[in-house]
Design a protein around this motif. Structure first.
Motif, PDB file in Angstrom:
ATOM      1  N   TYR A 121       0.890  -1.161   0.000  1.00  0.00           N
ATOM      2  CA  TYR A 121       0.000   0.000   0.000  1.00  0.00           C
ATOM      3  C   TYR A 121       0.925   1.206   0.000  1.00  0.00           C
ATOM      4  N   VAL A 122       0.931   1.968  -1.096  1.00  0.00           N
ATOM      5  CA  VAL A 122       1.994   2.944  -1.326  1.00  0.00           C
ATOM      6  C   VAL A 122       1.441   4.351  -1.504  1.00  0.00           C
ATOM      7  N   THR A 123       2.173   5.308  -0.953  1.00  0.00           N
ATOM      8  CA  THR A 123       1.990   6.725  -1.240  1.00  0.00           C
ATOM      9  C   THR A 123       3.342   7.251  -1.680  1.00  0.00           C
ATOM     10  N   GLY A 124       3.366   7.839  -2.873  1.00  0.00           N
ATOM     11  CA  GLY A 124       4.614   8.409  -3.378  1.00  0.00           C
ATOM     12  C   GLY A 124       5.280   7.511  -4.386  1.00  0.00           C
ATOM     13  N   PRO A 125       6.450   7.905  -4.871  1.00  0.00           N
ATOM     14  CA  PRO A 125       7.087   7.162  -5.958  1.00  0.00           C
ATOM     15  C   PRO A 125       7.875   5.944  -5.473  1.00  0.00           C
ATOM     16  N   VAL A 126       7.796   4.879  -6.255  1.00  0.00           N
ATOM     17  CA  VAL A 126       8.670   3.716  -6.102  1.00  0.00           C
ATOM     18  C   VAL A 126       9.139   3.295  -7.495  1.00  0.00           C
ATOM     19  N   LEU A 127      10.284   2.628  -7.550  1.00  0.00           N
ATOM     20  CA  LEU A 127      10.813   2.095  -8.799  1.00  0.00           C
ATOM     21  C   LEU A 127      10.595   0.586  -8.775  1.00  0.00           C
ATOM     22  N   ILE A 128       9.830   0.087  -9.738  1.00  0.00           N
ATOM     23  CA  ILE A 128       9.460  -1.332  -9.788  1.00  0.00           C
ATOM     24  C   ILE A 128       9.684  -1.854 -11.199  1.00  0.00           C
ATOM     25  N   GLY A 129      10.276  -3.017 -11.306  1.00  0.00           N
ATOM     26  CA  GLY A 129      10.445  -3.651 -12.598  1.00  0.00           C
ATOM     27  C   GLY A 129       9.310  -4.608 -12.900  1.00  0.00           C
ATOM     28  N   PHE A 130       8.888  -4.617 -14.141  1.00  0.00           N
ATOM     29  CA  PHE A 130       7.912  -5.587 -14.637  1.00  0.00           C
ATOM     30  C   PHE A 130       8.574  -6.365 -15.764  1.00  0.00           C
ATOM     31  N   ARG A 131       8.528  -7.680 -15.698  1.00  0.00           N
ATOM     32  CA  ARG A 131       9.053  -8.511 -16.783  1.00  0.00           C
ATOM     33  C   ARG A 131       7.968  -8.676 -17.850  1.00  0.00           C
ATOM     34  N   GLU A 132       8.352  -9.161 -19.006  1.00  0.00           N
ATOM     35  CA  GLU A 132       7.402  -9.436 -20.087  1.00  0.00           C
ATOM     36  C   GLU A 132       6.319 -10.387 -19.568  1.00  0.00           C
ATOM     37  N   ASN A 133       5.056 -10.017 -19.753  1.00  0.00           N
ATOM     38  CA  ASN A 133       3.906 -10.814 -19.295  1.00  0.00           C
ATOM     39  C   ASN A 133       3.956 -11.085 -17.790  1.00  0.00           C
ATOM     40  N   GLY A 134       4.551 -10.149 -17.027  1.00  0.00           N
ATOM     41  CA  GLY A 134       4.706 -10.340 -15.590  1.00  0.00           C
ATOM     42  C   GLY A 134       3.724  -9.551 -14.752  1.00  0.00           C
ATOM     43  N   GLY A 135       2.755  -8.927 -15.397  1.00  0.00           N
ATOM     44  CA  GLY A 135       1.790  -8.148 -14.638  1.00  0.00           C
ATOM     45  C   GLY A 135       0.952  -7.297 -15.557  1.00  0.00           C
ATOM     46  N   ASN A 136       0.291  -6.315 -14.971  1.00  0.00           N
ATOM     47  CA  ASN A 136      -0.609  -5.488 -15.771  1.00  0.00           C
ATOM     48  C   ASN A 136       0.040  -4.190 -16.271  1.00  0.00           C
ATOM     49  N   LEU A 137       1.364  -4.066 -16.175  1.00  0.00           N
ATOM     50  CA  LEU A 137       2.121  -3.036 -16.890  1.00  0.00           C
ATOM     51  C   LEU A 137       3.043  -3.755 -17.862  1.00  0.00           C
ATOM     52  N   PRO A 138       3.387  -3.113 -18.976  1.00  0.00           N
ATOM     53  CA  PRO A 138       4.330  -3.735 -19.913  1.00  0.00           C
ATOM     54  C   PRO A 138       5.713  -3.874 -19.274  1.00  0.00           C
ATOM     55  N   LYS A 139       6.547  -4.663 -19.921  1.00  0.00           N
ATOM     56  CA  LYS A 139       7.934  -4.820 -19.487  1.00  0.00           C
ATOM     57  C   LYS A 139       8.566  -3.441 -19.331  1.00  0.00           C
ATOM     58  N   GLY A 140       9.327  -3.252 -18.252  1.00  0.00           N
ATOM     59  CA  GLY A 140      10.027  -1.995 -18.047  1.00  0.00           C
ATOM     60  C   GLY A 140      10.446  -1.801 -16.609  1.00  0.00           C
ATOM     61  N   LEU A 141      11.155  -0.707 -16.367  1.00  0.00           N
ATOM     62  CA  LEU A 141      11.478  -0.213 -15.028  1.00  0.00           C
ATOM     63  C   LEU A 141      10.598   0.996 -14.814  1.00  0.00           C
ATOM     64  N   TRP A 142       9.631   0.883 -13.938  1.00  0.00           N
ATOM     65  CA  TRP A 142       8.580   1.887 -13.800  1.00  0.00           C
ATOM     66  C   TRP A 142       8.716   2.687 -12.527  1.00  0.00           C
ATOM     67  N   ILE A 143       8.640   4.022 -12.665  1.00  0.00           N
ATOM     68  CA  ILE A 143       8.384   4.882 -11.519  1.00  0.00           C
ATOM     69  C   ILE A 143       6.869   4.981 -11.431  1.00  0.00           C
ATOM     70  N   ILE A 144       6.344   4.477 -10.340  1.00  0.00           N
ATOM     71  CA  ILE A 144       4.909   4.567 -10.077  1.00  0.00           C
ATOM     72  C   ILE A 144       4.767   5.555  -8.935  1.00  0.00           C
ATOM     73  N   ASP A 145       4.006   6.611  -9.171  1.00  0.00           N
ATOM     74  CA  ASP A 145       3.901   7.699  -8.200  1.00  0.00           C
ATOM     75  C   ASP A 145       2.431   7.984  -7.926  1.00  0.00           C
ATOM     76  N   GLY A 146       2.104   8.182  -6.667  1.00  0.00           N
ATOM     77  CA  GLY A 146       0.733   8.493  -6.289  1.00  0.00           C
ATOM     78  C   GLY A 146       0.297   7.627  -5.132  1.00  0.00           C
ATOM     79  N   GLN A 147      -0.970   7.242  -5.159  1.00  0.00           N
ATOM     80  CA  GLN A 147      -1.528   6.340  -4.155  1.00  0.00           C
ATOM     81  C   GLN A 147      -2.009   5.105  -4.900  1.00  0.00           C
ATOM     82  N   PHE A 148      -1.471   3.958  -4.496  1.00  0.00           N
ATOM     83  CA  PHE A 148      -1.780   2.742  -5.227  1.00  0.00           C
ATOM     84  C   PHE A 148      -1.519   1.513  -4.373  1.00  0.00           C
ATOM     85  N   VAL A 149      -2.034   0.393  -4.857  1.00  0.00           N
ATOM     86  CA  VAL A 149      -1.799  -0.911  -4.251  1.00  0.00           C
ATOM     87  C   VAL A 149      -1.086  -1.755  -5.296  1.00  0.00           C
ATOM     88  N   LEU A 150      -0.028  -2.442  -4.880  1.00  0.00           N
ATOM     89  CA  LEU A 150       0.720  -3.319  -5.763  1.00  0.00           C
ATOM     90  C   LEU A 150       0.750  -4.703  -5.128  1.00  0.00           C
TER      91      LEU A 150
END
Length: 175
Positions: A121-150
């Motif tokens: 349960y996150v508030t603010g930016p985190v850096l998270i990697g997603f592998r190909e077909n590894g989740g609901n974001l495409p492959k990449g190194l993602w800065i996810i910023d805001g309020q979210f659940v991962l």
């Protein structure tokens, strides 16, 4: 409704983090149970294609991350922890030398499942990697910023539920 209730817990945890100062520094032998302790993030390298189309290195340049264990399982392993503190990463394309910085200084309350799953349960930016077909974001190194659940399944599948915020693939910054 369940997501809103969990987000309320995360926001309360963030307020707790803001109200409870982390120690300036402490050796692990000096840390009492339930106290803030350093949680160094460490750097890593990934081969071409793992997260970006090229080999990449991520190295913290500022790492003041601390964690607070809120509850444990009977075997002593963490059940719920809060992570907070400044974290700035340098992301380097190992093929071209191009670099970029990524602010990953968010606050996260993490619930650990006994099966190896986790929910953040996150508030603010985190850096998270997603592998190909590894989740609901495409492959990449993602800065996810805001309020979210991962959510991380026991197999590593990642599901991002964004309440409010942005996503940015840092691979595009060093391509």
């Amino acid at each position: 409704m369940r997501l809103m209730r969990k987000l309320g817990v995360a926001l309360a945890a963030a307020a707790l983090v803001a109200a409870v100062p982390a120690p300036a520094s402490a050796a692990s032998d000096d840390i009492a149970p339930g106290a803030w302790e350093p949680a160094p993030q460490g750097g890593f390298e990934l081969p071409a294609g793992a997260r970006c189309d090229f080999a990449v290195q991520v190295e913290p340049t500022v790492d003041e991350v601390r964690k607070l264990t809120l509850s444990t399982y009977p075997d002593g392993s963490p059940r719920r922890e809060i992570y907070a503190g400044d974290l700035i990463d340098r992301v380097t394309n190992l093929e071209t030398g191009a670099t970029s910085t990524a602010d990953a200084s968010g606050t996260a309350m993490i619930d650990y499942g006994t099966d190896g799953s986790m929910t953040w349960y996150v508030t603010g930016p985190v850096l998270i990697g997603f592998r190909e077909n590894g989740g609901n974001l495409p492959k990449g190194l993602w800065i996810i910023d805001g309020q979210f659940v991962l959510q991380f399944s026991a197999t590593g599948q990642r599901t991002l539920t964004m309440l409010h915020g942005t996503t940015h693939n840092v691979c595009t910054d060093v391509d």
